[in-house]
Design a protein around this motif. Structure first.
Motif, PDB file in Angstrom:
ATOM      1  N   MET A   1       0.839  -1.194   0.000  1.00  0.00           N
ATOM      2  CA  MET A   1       0.000   0.000   0.000  1.00  0.00           C
ATOM      3  C   MET A   1       0.877   1.247   0.000  1.00  0.00           C
ATOM      4  O   MET A   1       1.911   1.274   0.624  1.00  0.00           O
TER       5      MET A   1
ATOM      6  N   GLN B  18      -4.616  -2.339   6.266  1.00  0.00           N
ATOM      7  CA  GLN B  18      -3.818  -1.468   5.399  1.00  0.00           C
ATOM      8  C   GLN B  18      -2.817  -2.256   4.580  1.00  0.00           C
ATOM      9  O   GLN B  18      -2.306  -1.771   3.595  1.00  0.00           O
ATOM     10  N   ASP B  20      -1.146  -5.902   2.785  1.00  0.00           N
ATOM     11  CA  ASP B  20      -1.567  -7.078   2.065  1.00  0.00           C
ATOM     12  C   ASP B  20      -1.695  -8.237   3.038  1.00  0.00           C
ATOM     13  O   ASP B  20      -0.826  -8.474   3.856  1.00  0.00           O
ATOM     14  N   SER B  50     -10.833   0.736   3.520  1.00  0.00           N
ATOM     15  CA  SER B  50     -10.703   1.825   2.548  1.00  0.00           C
ATOM     16  C   SER B  50      -9.324   1.855   1.890  1.00  0.00           C
ATOM     17  O   SER B  50      -9.154   2.411   0.807  1.00  0.00           O
ATOM     18  N   LEU B  52      -7.752  -0.747   0.823  1.00  0.00           N
ATOM     19  CA  LEU B  52      -7.575  -1.870  -0.101  1.00  0.00           C
ATOM     20  C   LEU B  52      -8.102  -1.534  -1.493  1.00  0.00           C
ATOM     21  O   LEU B  52      -9.266  -1.187  -1.659  1.00  0.00           O
ATOM     22  N   ASP B  53      -7.211  -1.640  -2.489  1.00  0.00           N
ATOM     23  CA  ASP B  53      -7.625  -1.424  -3.873  1.00  0.00           C
ATOM     24  C   ASP B  53      -8.217  -2.702  -4.463  1.00  0.00           C
ATOM     25  O   ASP B  53      -8.971  -2.673  -5.418  1.00  0.00           O
ATOM     26  N   ILE B  54      -7.792  -3.813  -3.889  1.00  0.00           N
ATOM     27  CA  ILE B  54      -8.219  -5.111  -4.409  1.00  0.00           C
ATOM     28  C   ILE B  54      -8.666  -5.989  -3.251  1.00  0.00           C
ATOM     29  O   ILE B  54      -8.003  -6.033  -2.208  1.00  0.00           O
ATOM     30  N   GLN B  83     -14.095   0.617  -1.474  1.00  0.00           N
ATOM     31  CA  GLN B  83     -13.974   1.414  -2.683  1.00  0.00           C
ATOM     32  C   GLN B  83     -14.914   0.878  -3.760  1.00  0.00           C
ATOM     33  O   GLN B  83     -15.160  -0.325  -3.823  1.00  0.00           O
ATOM     34  N   ALA B  85     -14.513   0.265  -6.867  1.00  0.00           N
ATOM     35  CA  ALA B  85     -13.920  -0.775  -7.710  1.00  0.00           C
ATOM     36  C   ALA B  85     -13.931  -2.129  -7.009  1.00  0.00           C
ATOM     37  O   ALA B  85     -14.061  -3.177  -7.648  1.00  0.00           O
ATOM     38  N   VAL B  86     -13.810  -2.099  -5.681  1.00  0.00           N
ATOM     39  CA  VAL B  86     -13.811  -3.344  -4.912  1.00  0.00           C
ATOM     40  C   VAL B  86     -15.204  -3.985  -4.953  1.00  0.00           C
ATOM     41  O   VAL B  86     -15.339  -5.203  -5.112  1.00  0.00           O
ATOM     42  N   THR B  89     -15.591  -5.642  -8.303  1.00  0.00           N
ATOM     43  CA  THR B  89     -14.826  -6.890  -8.374  1.00  0.00           C
ATOM     44  C   THR B  89     -15.496  -8.006  -7.580  1.00  0.00           C
ATOM     45  O   THR B  89     -15.564  -9.150  -8.034  1.00  0.00           O
TER      46      THR B  89
END
Lengths: 118, 118
Positions: A1, B18, B20, B50, B52-54, B83, B85-86, B89
């Motif tokens: 991140m 926050q 991985d 929040s 996490l992009d994936i 998000q 995008a999440v 997905t």
């Protein structure tokens, strides 16, 4: 991140530092935080460092600077969750976290900031 | 860092993810969280994603399982800060986060849990 998330709780912002800080991450955090203080009209900032086993002079200065920036934007900063070993190290290193208030945990930090606001 | 910190806010616990996730970190989080629910007598858990992009199937399942464990211990779980995008997905992957409630942000998550408690 690549960023540290900033959570909004009412008029307060909460930052939980979990990862090792490096120059760029610290600068990104300061950019994001000052922007959010203005955008959200935040009156207080809680910085949780309970995950940090070590606070060196870099992080110490970063926290101090962040608090000074917040103050100029009319928001108070409280650092919460400091581990006992961190407090010992800070004093031994001569780092006094100038202008930063501390609270044992997040509940007390919120109370401290809410008292300021009322 | 090897653990994800769990912050106590009144009767609620807040976990901000926050970093991985990997197997061991997820198991440590579940151990820590269940222990803290019992120790603090927590009635609700907020999981902030929040940062996490994936969200892949591993994290999705981890969140679902954590919520199930919390429920057995009589604590509700709300996932906040997802998000857009999440969300897209998750649906595309067919992951429905069974038994997990969501809220747009932490303020609304707290309100949701407080309504449960009253």
């Amino acid at each position: 991140m690549e960023r540290i998330p900033i959570l909004r709780m009412g008029k307060l912002l909460l930052v939980t530092i979990q990862v090792d800080m490096h120059d760029r991450l610290a600068m990104t955090l300061q950019d994001d935080l000052t922007e959010r203080i203005v955008k959200d009209g935040a009156k207080g900032v809680l910085i949780d460092i309970s995950a940090l086993d070590i606070v060196d002079s870099f992080i110490g200065r970063m926290i101090s600077n962040t608090a000074s920036m917040a103050r100029i934007l009319d928001a108070s900063t409280v650092v919460v969750g400091m581990q006992p070993a961190v407090a010992i190290t800070l004093v031994e290193l001569g780092l006094t976290l100038d202008g930063v208030r501390t609270a044992l945990n997040i509940d007390r930090g919120i109370k401290l900031l809410e008292r300021d606001l009322s």
